[in-house]
Scaffold this active site. Structure first.
Site, PDB file in Angstrom:
ATOM      1  N   LYS A  71      -8.455  -3.189  -9.719  1.00  0.00           N
ATOM      2  CA  LYS A  71      -6.834  -3.250  -9.684  1.00  0.00           C
ATOM      3  C   LYS A  71      -6.521  -4.516  -8.851  1.00  0.00           C
ATOM      4  O   LYS A  71      -7.305  -4.640  -7.812  1.00  0.00           O
ATOM      5  CB  LYS A  71      -6.242  -2.168  -8.992  1.00  0.00           C
ATOM      6  N   SER A 109       1.142   3.484 -10.260  1.00  0.00           N
ATOM      7  CA  SER A 109       1.254   2.057 -10.368  1.00  0.00           C
ATOM      8  C   SER A 109      -0.259   1.384 -10.775  1.00  0.00           C
ATOM      9  O   SER A 109      -0.252   0.126 -11.274  1.00  0.00           O
ATOM     10  CB  SER A 109       1.234   1.190  -9.072  1.00  0.00           C
ATOM     11  N   SER A 143      -0.248   6.795  -7.517  1.00  0.00           N
ATOM     12  CA  SER A 143      -0.795   5.984  -8.307  1.00  0.00           C
ATOM     13  C   SER A 143      -1.851   5.858  -8.920  1.00  0.00           C
ATOM     14  O   SER A 143      -2.273   5.027  -9.799  1.00  0.00           O
ATOM     15  CB  SER A 143      -0.432   4.422  -7.486  1.00  0.00           C
TER      16      SER A 143
END
Lengths: 95, 491
Positions: free
Chosen positions: B78, B159, B183
């Site tokens: 990420k 997210s 998330s």
């Protein structure tokens, strides 16, 4: 309580975010919606409840007050948009 | 090896160790797949050269027979994790050009264990969002499609949307994510994969771009429970550079997957049966309860009375911490700078142009609730309610070992839906935020499909630092659900 345009302008200034006038009206509406939704917390009786900041209950560790890292200004400054010698440079603050 | 991409982490590890496949072959297969699936917009940066170099080094180690725990496994990272010399954007314009001079502890741990970095994964800007539509680099698309004959582009959740979509589309063996209010778990549910948020403090936050520091926690997104357990073992561990990192030994999470949940007491909280919840979510949850009962667990009805206040509490605490954390983006030390005549003007212009609408909204809310005269009414009030939410869980865990709930209140929606009203988007996290506010470990496991043929997950929550019970219960749930559906989009 409800925020007006002047208050939102003031918050934007505190947050150092430039908001164009055209966006201001929308922002006032959105922030008021969010804040009025948050107001439901007033239903909760929190008298005598201590605020919770740390969830695990672990004590913060102490360490020796000694430098453990550093002395590489080029790496520290490698991403600076503008630098002068070993300093970050910014628009003039003092005449 | 006919289909390298179909190997999950455990299978790839075994195939690599037996030298049936090389890391270089595996890595090349992923790099090709990533190129073929660029339309999903999962990766912000591809690090092909670095990946091949790391794969080569792994192959050299594997040849000697001294394999590391993740040797040669290609992973996606990420883009919230700082990676030395590789652009790190946090999905934001304001970090334009930023190449960290250091490596986050979590990624360092993965490389120490031999993993290979394929690239950096798209995400909501500063991890603020539940659909991966706030990224400066554009929305991520899920590889899943509704079975209605239409061709709507669906969100992967957020997210960690790039991470979830990439794992579901087989553009990485597994991926790192971060979870502040859901998330990791909500995108896991939307994409039909496993997402695990460990206990706050289990993984170091050092080098992870900060959103809300009392909530942020890294964890894996993976194809199944075992893969998540293997990956978390490598990610976790004490780190003196994060003062909130727990100084506890990391258990062998994989060993916790005994499949045996006989006698485990699993709580079912009545407050998670919210108004307007789709009946298919209720059915999924009931099915999950039956699966655990059939596996020998004892189902216990519990009450978490302050559940409905978790979301508004979160939307004071998280923006407050964000407004403070994001003060560092000022155009002086890294990233975007927009010139101004004065220092203040430069700050305001840089931040006005560099942050997207959702990030601005949250910084503004945070600034307001922390400002003079309002601190007690909002921030302290929220911290008091947070204490009550924690008390609810403490009491529940006196009579249960884990808690079973839905992960999200809906299936994945289309890109563009729920964009008109921020609060509508926030409601995605109604079931994940309570365990975030209390730091508890929680996992999402895919359990079934919606009427539209989209994946739905259930969440298991455990006691602080008892990820092992969470993994054990999740393993049993996964075995009972035997979710094998695969997305039709992607390559």
């Amino acid at each position: 309580m409800s925020l007006d345009k002047a208050t939102v302008t003031h918050i934007a200034h505190l947050a150092r975010i430039e908001v164009e006038d055209a966006q201001l009206e929308t922002m006032v509406g959105e922030l008021n919606n969010i804040l009025s939704w948050i107001e439901q917390l007033n239903e909760v009786d929190t008298d005598g409840v201590a605020p919770l900041a740390s969830v695990t209950g672990h004590a913060l560790p102490l360490r020796a007050d000694a430098v453990g890292d550093g002395a590489y200004p080029d790496r520290v400054l490698a991403n600076a948009p503008d630098r002068a010698m070993d300093f970050y440079s910014v628009p003039k603050v003092v005449e | 090896m006919s289909d390298l991409l179909s190997l999950d982490l455990a299978a790839a590890r075994d195939a690599l160790a037996k030298r049936e496949v090389s890391s270089t072959e595996l890595t090349d297969a992923y790099l090709q797949a990533m190129e073929a699936s660029e339309h999903l917009n999962c990766y912000v940066t591809t690090t092909a050269d670095k990946a091949r170099e790391m794969a080569g080094a792994a192959d050299a180690r594997l040849a000697t027979g001294d394999a590391l725990p993740l040797d040669g496994i290609p992973l996606g990272i990420k883009d919230l994790f700082c990676t030395q010399g590789v652009p790190t954007t946090a999905g934001s314009h304001i970090l334009d050009g930023f190449r960290p001079e250091y490596e986050s502890t979590v990624t360092s741990n993965l490389w120490r264990d031999g993993a290979v970095m394929l690239g950096k994964l798209n995400m909501d800007e500063f991890a603020m969002g539940s659909a991966n539509v706030t990224s400066y680099y554009g929305p991520v698309e899920s590889p899943w499609k509704r079975q209605d004959g239409g061709n709507s582009r669906l969100v992967p959740g957020g997210s960690s949307g790039g991470s979830a979509s990439a794992v579901a589309a087989r553009l990485a063996v597994a991926a790192t994510g971060t979870d502040t209010g859901g998330s990791i778990r909500q995108p896991g549910s939307f994409c039909g994969i496993v997402g695990m948020k460990p206990t706050y403090g289990r993984c170091s936050r050092w080098g992870v771009v900060a959103f809300a520091s009392s909530l942020d926690q890294a964890g894996p997104l993976a194809r199944n429970v075992r893969d998540a357990a293997i990956m978390l073992k490598s990610m976790a561990g004490h780190d003196p550079k994060d003062s909130t990192s727990a100084n506890l030994a990391v258990p062998d999470f994989e060993a916790a997957l005994t499949g045996d949940v006989r006698g485990m007491r699993i709580g079912v909280p009545k407050e998670y049966r919210i108004d307007g919840m789709p009946s298919e979510i209720e059915t999924l949850w009931s099915n999950g309860i039956e699966m655990m009962r059939d596996a020998g667990a004892e189902i216990v009805d519990i009450s978490l009375p302050h559940t409905k206040y978790a979301l508004p509490t979160y939307y004071i605490i998280a923006p407050a911490e964000a407004s403070s954390n994001l003060a560092r983006y000022d155009g002086v030390r890294y990233g975007l700078r927009v010139e101004g005549d004065t220092l203040d003007e430069m700050y305001a212009k840089t931040r006005g142009e560099g942050f997207g609408p959702e990030v601005k909204r949250r910084i503004m809310i945070g600034t307001y609730v922390l400002s003079a005269g309002y601190y007690d009414a909002y921030y302290l009030k929220a911290q008091r309610v947070r204490a009550l939410i924690k008390r609810d869980f403490d009491q529940a865990f006196e009579s249960v070992d884990t808690i079973l709930t839905p992960t999200a209140p809906s299936e994945a929606f289309a890109i563009g839906e729920n964009d008109d009203d921020p609060i509508k988007m926030y409601l995605n996290d109604v079931f994940t935020v309570p365990s975030s506010l209390t730091g508890l470990p929680a996992i999402s496991v895919p359990v079934g499909l919606s009427n539209n043929g989209l994946p739905l997950g259930l969440q298991l929550i455990g006691k602080l630092f008892d990820e092992e019970s969470v993994f054990r219960a999740a393993g049993a749930l996964e075995a009972a659900a035997s979710f094998t559906a695969r997305p039709t989009g992607g390559q």
